[in-house]
Scaffold this active site. Structure first.
Site, short mmCIF file in Angstrom:
data_model
loop_
_atom_site.label_atom_id
_atom_site.label_comp_id
_atom_site.label_asym_id
_atom_site.label_seq_id
_atom_site.Cartn_x
_atom_site.Cartn_y
_atom_site.Cartn_z
N GLU A 1 9.37 2.02 10.98
CA GLU A 1 10.44 3.03 10.92
C GLU A 1 9.76 4.39 10.85
O GLU A 1 8.91 4.62 9.97
CB GLU A 1 11.33 2.80 9.69
CG GLU A 1 12.43 1.80 9.93
CD GLU A 1 13.30 2.09 11.13
OE1 GLU A 1 13.57 3.27 11.39
OE2 GLU A 1 13.69 1.14 11.81
N CYS B 1 13.53 11.52 6.63
CA CYS B 1 13.47 11.18 8.06
C CYS B 1 14.82 11.47 8.70
O CYS B 1 14.90 11.75 9.88
CB CYS B 1 13.07 9.72 8.24
SG CYS B 1 14.10 8.61 7.27
N LYS C 1 0.87 -1.20 0.00
CA LYS C 1 0.00 0.00 0.00
C LYS C 1 0.90 1.23 0.00
O LYS C 1 1.46 1.62 1.01
CB LYS C 1 -0.91 0.01 1.24
CG LYS C 1 -2.16 0.76 1.00
CD LYS C 1 -2.43 2.09 1.62
CE LYS C 1 -1.68 3.05 2.34
NZ LYS C 1 -1.56 4.35 1.64
N GLU D 1 9.13 17.25 14.68
CA GLU D 1 9.62 16.96 13.34
C GLU D 1 8.93 17.92 12.36
O GLU D 1 7.71 17.85 12.18
CB GLU D 1 9.33 15.51 12.95
CG GLU D 1 9.94 15.14 11.62
CD GLU D 1 9.62 13.72 11.17
OE1 GLU D 1 8.48 13.27 11.36
OE2 GLU D 1 10.53 13.08 10.61
P1 NAD Z 1 2.26 8.88 7.34
O1 NAD Z 1 2.48 8.21 8.66
O2 NAD Z 1 1.21 9.90 7.25
O3 NAD Z 1 1.92 7.80 6.21
C1 NAD Z 1 2.78 6.72 5.90
C2 NAD Z 1 1.98 5.62 5.23
O4 NAD Z 1 1.05 5.11 6.19
C3 NAD Z 1 1.12 6.09 4.04
O5 NAD Z 1 1.09 5.08 3.07
C4 NAD Z 1 -0.25 6.28 4.67
O6 NAD Z 1 -1.30 6.16 3.74
C5 NAD Z 1 -0.25 5.12 5.64
N1 NAD Z 1 -1.21 5.28 6.76
C6 NAD Z 1 -1.70 6.44 7.29
N2 NAD Z 1 -2.56 6.15 8.28
C7 NAD Z 1 -2.62 4.81 8.39
C8 NAD Z 1 -3.32 3.92 9.24
N3 NAD Z 1 -4.15 4.36 10.19
N4 NAD Z 1 -3.14 2.60 9.10
C9 NAD Z 1 -2.28 2.12 8.15
N5 NAD Z 1 -1.59 2.91 7.30
C10 NAD Z 1 -1.75 4.25 7.43
O7 NAD Z 1 3.69 9.45 6.90
P2 NAD Z 1 4.06 10.30 5.59
O8 NAD Z 1 3.57 11.69 5.76
O9 NAD Z 1 3.69 9.54 4.37
O10 NAD Z 1 5.66 10.28 5.66
C11 NAD Z 1 6.39 11.18 6.43
C12 NAD Z 1 6.85 10.52 7.72
O11 NAD Z 1 7.58 9.34 7.41
C13 NAD Z 1 7.81 11.39 8.51
O12 NAD Z 1 7.48 11.32 9.87
C14 NAD Z 1 9.17 10.74 8.26
O13 NAD Z 1 10.14 10.96 9.26
C15 NAD Z 1 8.78 9.31 8.17
N6 NAD Z 1 9.80 8.53 7.47
C16 NAD Z 1 10.58 7.68 8.20
C17 NAD Z 1 11.59 6.96 7.58
C18 NAD Z 1 12.45 6.00 8.37
O14 NAD Z 1 13.04 5.11 7.78
N7 NAD Z 1 12.55 6.16 9.68
C19 NAD Z 1 11.81 7.10 6.21
C20 NAD Z 1 10.99 7.98 5.49
C21 NAD Z 1 9.98 8.69 6.12
#
Ligand code: NAD
Length: 477
Positions: free
Chosen positions: A247, A281, A172, A379
């Site tokens: 992550e 991130c 997804k 963040e």
């Molecule tokens: P997000 O948490 O909003 O979404 C991430 C994914 O989760 C998307 O596909 C989203 O549709 C899905 N999602 C959202 N709500 C959900 C739920 N209730 N159940 C299941 N899936 C759900 O994050 P984002 O805005 O897409 O990405 C930015 C964040 O990602 C930042 O906090 C960044 O630090 C983090 N990030 C972390 C890493 C790492 O390796 N630590 C790498 C890249 C990004």
């Protein structure tokens, strides 16, 4: 271009809600349409993945590796198409996106080779005539949930180890990386990946993502995204005893000591803070600077930030592009407003293009902020970094660790004893000396401490540990 789901080897366009993707660099440009799925598509994908599991799991590792290798070759051949689409969909500068696609190619080749590497250990038995050994076996069906900020590399760094270990997958992608995900799925089809081995379902996290985590019959979930969503996912998986890996966010610091080589430190700081418009991130979102070097560093950074090329992501000379979406724009601008009211802006970039033609936020460095202020603790995920000054190394490390997060951290110094102490003293999963906070190589473990991770690493050999389970075998003869 239109997004499509790919389930059980068939393409189809879900009939749910849809939205038009506008290029974040140039809002007048419509890139395509994303069709969102109902939760029922996840269950269909779970059935398809379950059906194709026995055949995929019983292939030799060498054969599974051949598929990954084929995808790697195709991805490299389509580098321009993939990089252009992803850059237009989420605004990362094209030069960076080409690098990201190549990272995907290297990851696929790395994990393809794992298919023929040794798997398990022979463990001496206390009995005579007993052969005892351990072997890694697949988990089963794995749900993969990815963010938009690395629309190519993050999916591949999950898919490739999952597949080489013999699992089948439901992926997804993030809503605003769905067009890129469709193009990647087209390459999987071209590589003749067997039907149902990878299933791609576009949709909202709150329904499709949640159905994958809470209801679909899966054996593991790998999630990358925000800490708040990741923690909810961890609770749901733990409740169902589904193996999980999350992550999450970061608030990474770069420390600059008085003896740092600024010629090396300044470009690394700029890159960590402002490449990908700070939407990594591992982005450098805090600068912790020893008092003696602070005036010289601020002078250098002020000059360098003013000269950064801020512009259209498809312009090969662009250093900082727009942020990815309206939601990102509003969130990051709210922090810029806080920087203006509560701190002192010491450096700010200038746009080469009309800043209102897309989601442009100027690279910003803000100082005179309390260490517990939201700008220093939350963040931001945008091109904004805070600058704090400290008297000495100990105070720098104390500030560096004063955060909920623990993803990455850097130190700039010429002093070997400070360098070695720092690697020990900092609570972060990735600690680097005289290097930017971002950029950990694909063959090395990737992941965070504290609230940045569920503490299981990705990439390198570590990913194989997550995507498999160990069976201990014994034969008496
Ligand atoms: P997000 O948490 O909003 O979404 C991430 C994914 O989760 C998307 O596909 C989203 O549709 C899905 N999602 C959202 N709500 C959900 C739920 N209730 N159940 C299941 N899936 C759900 O994050 P984002 O805005 O897409 O990405 C930015 C964040 O990602 C930042 O906090 C960044 O630090 C983090 N990030 C972390 C890493 C790492 O390796 N630590 C790498 C890249 C990004």
């Amino acid at each position: 271009m239109e997004s499509k789901n790919w389930i059980g080897g068939e393409w189809f366009v879900p009939h749910g809600e849809e939205f038009i993707v506008r290029n974040p660099s140039e809002m007048s440009h419509e890139v395509g349409v994303v069709h969102l799925s109902p939760a029922s598509d996840v269950f269909r994908a779970a059935q398809a993945a379950r059906r194709s599991l026995p055949a995929w799991a019983s292939l030799t590792g060498a054969k599974r590796g051949e598929y990954l290798y084929k995808i790697a070759i195709l991805l490299e051949q389509h580098i321009d198409e993939v990089a252009n689409l992803a850059s237009s969909e989420m605004g990362k500068p094209i030069s960076e996106l080409r690098g990201e696609v190549m990272r995907g190619v290297h990851l696929l080749k790395y994990y393809a080779a794992e298919g023929v590497r040794s798997n398990g250990d022979v463990i001496p038995s206390n009995e005579c005539d007993v052969l005892q050994y351990s072997v890694r076996v697949p988990l089963g069906v794995v749900g993969i949930i990815t963010p938009w900020n690395f629309p190519v590399a993050i999916p591949i760094w999950k898919l490739a180890p999952a597949l080489i270990c013999g699992n089948t997958v439901i992926w997804k992608p993030a809503e605003n990386a769905s067009l890129t995900a469709t193009l990647l799925a087209e390459l999987f089809v071209e590589a003749e990946l067997p039907a149902g081995v990878v299933n791609v379902v576009m949709g909202r996290g709150s329904d499709v993502g949640d159905a994958l985590v809470s209801q679909a019959i899966v054996d593991a979930i790998s999630f990358t995204g925000s800490t708040s969503i990741g923690r909810q996912i961890a609770v749901k998986c733990a409740d169902r005893n589904v193996k999980f890996q999350t992550e999450m966010g970061g608030k990474n610091a770069a420390i600059v000591l008085d003896d740092a080589d600024l010629v090396k430190a300044v470009p690394a700081i700029l890159s960590g803070a402002f490449r990908s418009a700070g939407q990594k991130c591992t982005a450098t979102s805090r600068l912790i600077v020893q008092q003696g070097v602070a005036p010289a560093l601020i002078k250098e950074i002020t000059k360098a930030v003013a000269e950064l090329a801020v512009g259209h992501a498809l312009d090969a000379t662009t250093y900082t592009g727009p942020v990815a979406s309206q939601a990102q724009y509003q969130k990051v601008l709210s922090y810029v407003n806080l920087a203006n009211t509560d701190g002192t802006i010491v450096a700010q970039g200038r746009s080469k293009v009309d800043p209102y033609s897309g989601f442009y936020v100027m690279p910003t460095v803000v100082s005179d902020i309390d260490a517990d202020h939201a700008l220093v603790q939350e963040e931001i995920f945008g091109p904004v970094t805070t600058l704090l000054t400290v008297p000495d190394y100990d105070a720098a490390v104390e500030l560096c660790n004063r955060t909920l997060y623990g993803l990455s951290a850097s130190l700039f110094t010429r002093d070997l004893s400070h360098a070695l102490s720092f690697l020990n003293d900092v609570s972060a999963g990735m600690v680097r000396v005289n290097q930017e906070t971002a950029g950990v190589e694909y063959q090395a473990p990737f992941g965070g401490m504290k609230q940045s991770s569920s503490h299981i690493r990705e990439q390198g050999q570590a990913a194989l540990t997550f995507y498999s389970q160990v069976k201990t075998c014994a034969i008496a003869y």
